[in-house]
Scaffold this motif. Structure first.
Motif, short mmCIF file in Angstrom:
data_model
loop_
_atom_site.label_atom_id
_atom_site.label_comp_id
_atom_site.label_asym_id
_atom_site.label_seq_id
_atom_site.Cartn_x
_atom_site.Cartn_y
_atom_site.Cartn_z
N ASN A 121 0.84 -1.19 0.00
CA ASN A 121 0.00 0.00 0.00
C ASN A 121 0.88 1.24 0.00
OD1 ASN A 121 -1.70 -2.08 1.90
ND2 ASN A 121 -2.96 -0.96 0.45
N ASP A 122 0.35 2.31 -0.61
CA ASP A 122 1.07 3.57 -0.58
C ASP A 122 0.08 4.70 -0.33
OD1 ASP A 122 -0.04 3.17 -3.07
OD2 ASP A 122 1.63 3.97 -4.18
N PHE A 123 0.53 5.67 0.47
CA PHE A 123 -0.31 6.80 0.84
C PHE A 123 0.49 8.09 0.72
CE2 PHE A 123 -2.54 3.35 2.81
CZ PHE A 123 -3.87 3.71 2.66
N ILE A 124 -0.24 9.15 0.41
CA ILE A 124 0.34 10.48 0.34
C ILE A 124 -0.06 11.20 1.63
CG2 ILE A 124 0.30 12.67 -0.89
CD1 ILE A 124 -0.33 10.94 -3.42
N LEU A 125 0.90 11.82 2.29
CA LEU A 125 0.68 12.47 3.57
C LEU A 125 0.77 13.98 3.41
CD1 LEU A 125 0.53 12.00 6.75
CD2 LEU A 125 2.98 12.44 6.66
N PHE A 126 -0.27 14.67 3.89
CA PHE A 126 -0.29 16.14 3.94
C PHE A 126 -0.36 16.56 5.39
CE2 PHE A 126 -2.41 15.30 -0.12
CZ PHE A 126 -1.67 16.08 -0.96
N ASP A 127 0.40 17.58 5.75
CA ASP A 127 0.32 18.12 7.10
C ASP A 127 -0.44 19.44 7.03
OD1 ASP A 127 0.61 19.03 9.68
OD2 ASP A 127 2.72 18.42 9.83
N GLU A 128 -1.74 19.37 7.26
CA GLU A 128 -2.59 20.56 7.18
C GLU A 128 -2.33 21.53 8.33
OE1 GLU A 128 -3.96 20.12 3.67
OE2 GLU A 128 -5.05 21.57 4.86
N ARG A 129 -1.59 21.13 9.36
CA ARG A 129 -1.26 22.04 10.45
C ARG A 129 -0.33 23.14 9.97
NH1 ARG A 129 1.18 17.78 14.41
NH2 ARG A 129 2.15 17.34 12.41
N LEU A 130 0.41 22.88 8.91
CA LEU A 130 1.36 23.86 8.38
C LEU A 130 0.77 24.73 7.28
CD1 LEU A 130 4.44 21.47 8.11
CD2 LEU A 130 3.81 22.97 10.01
N SER A 131 -0.45 24.45 6.89
CA SER A 131 -1.08 25.14 5.78
C SER A 131 -2.18 26.05 6.29
CB SER A 131 -1.66 24.13 4.79
OG SER A 131 -2.38 24.78 3.79
N VAL A 132 -2.33 27.19 5.66
CA VAL A 132 -3.41 28.10 6.05
C VAL A 132 -4.57 28.06 5.05
CG1 VAL A 132 -1.93 29.66 7.33
CG2 VAL A 132 -2.28 30.05 4.90
N THR A 133 -4.40 27.37 3.95
CA THR A 133 -5.46 27.29 2.94
C THR A 133 -6.22 25.98 3.10
OG1 THR A 133 -3.99 26.27 1.33
CG2 THR A 133 -4.15 28.66 1.29
N LYS A 134 -7.53 26.04 2.91
CA LYS A 134 -8.35 24.83 2.92
C LYS A 134 -8.45 24.32 1.50
CE LYS A 134 -9.41 24.48 7.20
NZ LYS A 134 -8.95 23.39 7.98
N ARG A 135 -8.25 23.04 1.33
CA ARG A 135 -8.30 22.42 0.01
C ARG A 135 -9.55 21.56 -0.09
NH1 ARG A 135 -3.08 21.90 1.82
NH2 ARG A 135 -1.56 23.06 0.64
N ARG A 136 -9.99 21.34 -1.28
CA ARG A 136 -11.07 20.40 -1.52
C ARG A 136 -10.44 19.02 -1.53
NH1 ARG A 136 -14.22 21.79 -6.51
NH2 ARG A 136 -15.43 20.06 -5.71
N LEU A 137 -10.33 18.41 -0.37
CA LEU A 137 -9.57 17.18 -0.22
C LEU A 137 -10.12 15.99 -0.99
CD1 LEU A 137 -8.49 17.60 3.47
CD2 LEU A 137 -7.09 17.84 1.43
N PRO A 138 -11.43 15.77 -1.08
CA PRO A 138 -11.90 14.64 -1.89
C PRO A 138 -11.49 14.77 -3.37
CG PRO A 138 -13.61 15.31 -0.39
CD PRO A 138 -12.53 16.35 -0.29
N ALA A 139 -11.62 15.96 -3.93
CA ALA A 139 -11.21 16.16 -5.32
C ALA A 139 -9.69 16.04 -5.47
CB ALA A 139 -11.68 17.53 -5.81
N LEU A 140 -8.96 16.54 -4.49
CA LEU A 140 -7.50 16.43 -4.52
C LEU A 140 -7.07 14.98 -4.45
CD1 LEU A 140 -4.71 17.77 -4.48
CD2 LEU A 140 -4.91 17.89 -2.00
N ALA A 141 -7.72 14.21 -3.58
CA ALA A 141 -7.39 12.77 -3.45
C ALA A 141 -7.60 12.05 -4.77
CB ALA A 141 -8.23 12.14 -2.35
N GLU A 142 -8.73 12.33 -5.40
CA GLU A 142 -9.04 11.67 -6.67
C GLU A 142 -8.01 12.00 -7.74
OE1 GLU A 142 -13.09 10.80 -9.19
OE2 GLU A 142 -13.10 12.30 -7.61
N ALA A 143 -7.59 13.26 -7.80
CA ALA A 143 -6.64 13.69 -8.83
C ALA A 143 -5.23 13.20 -8.54
CB ALA A 143 -6.65 15.21 -8.94
#
Length: 70
Positions: free
Chosen positions: A13-35
């Motif tokens: 298995n492989d996963f991509i890790l994002f640390d949202e604690r360091l980001s100030v912008t909110k992303r559309r995570l479901p769409a980002l995951a799909e892409a």
């Protein structure tokens, strides 16, 4: 747009890790995951893990599958 991430893999298995604690912008995570999880046009992964802030613990982790489901 630059998005910092790490990719981890083990036991098939492989996963991509994002640390949202360091980001100030909110992303559309479901769409980002799909892409980004698409193995033909993206980085390729089984899903994404998003580390966020928590008031009750050190952090919280949201898991999104490659199809954008949560």
């Amino acid at each position: 747009m630059n998005i910092k991430f790490r990719k981890y893999h083990a036991i098939g298995n492989d996963f991509i890790l994002f640390d949202e604690r360091l980001s100030v912008t909110k992303r559309r995570l479901p769409a980002l995951a799909e892409a980004i999880c698409d193995r033909r046009t993206g980085v390729g992964a089984d899903g994404i893990l998003c580390i966020g802030k928590s008031k009750q613990a050190d952090c919280k982790v949201d898991i999104y599958n490659a199809d954008g489901s949560w």
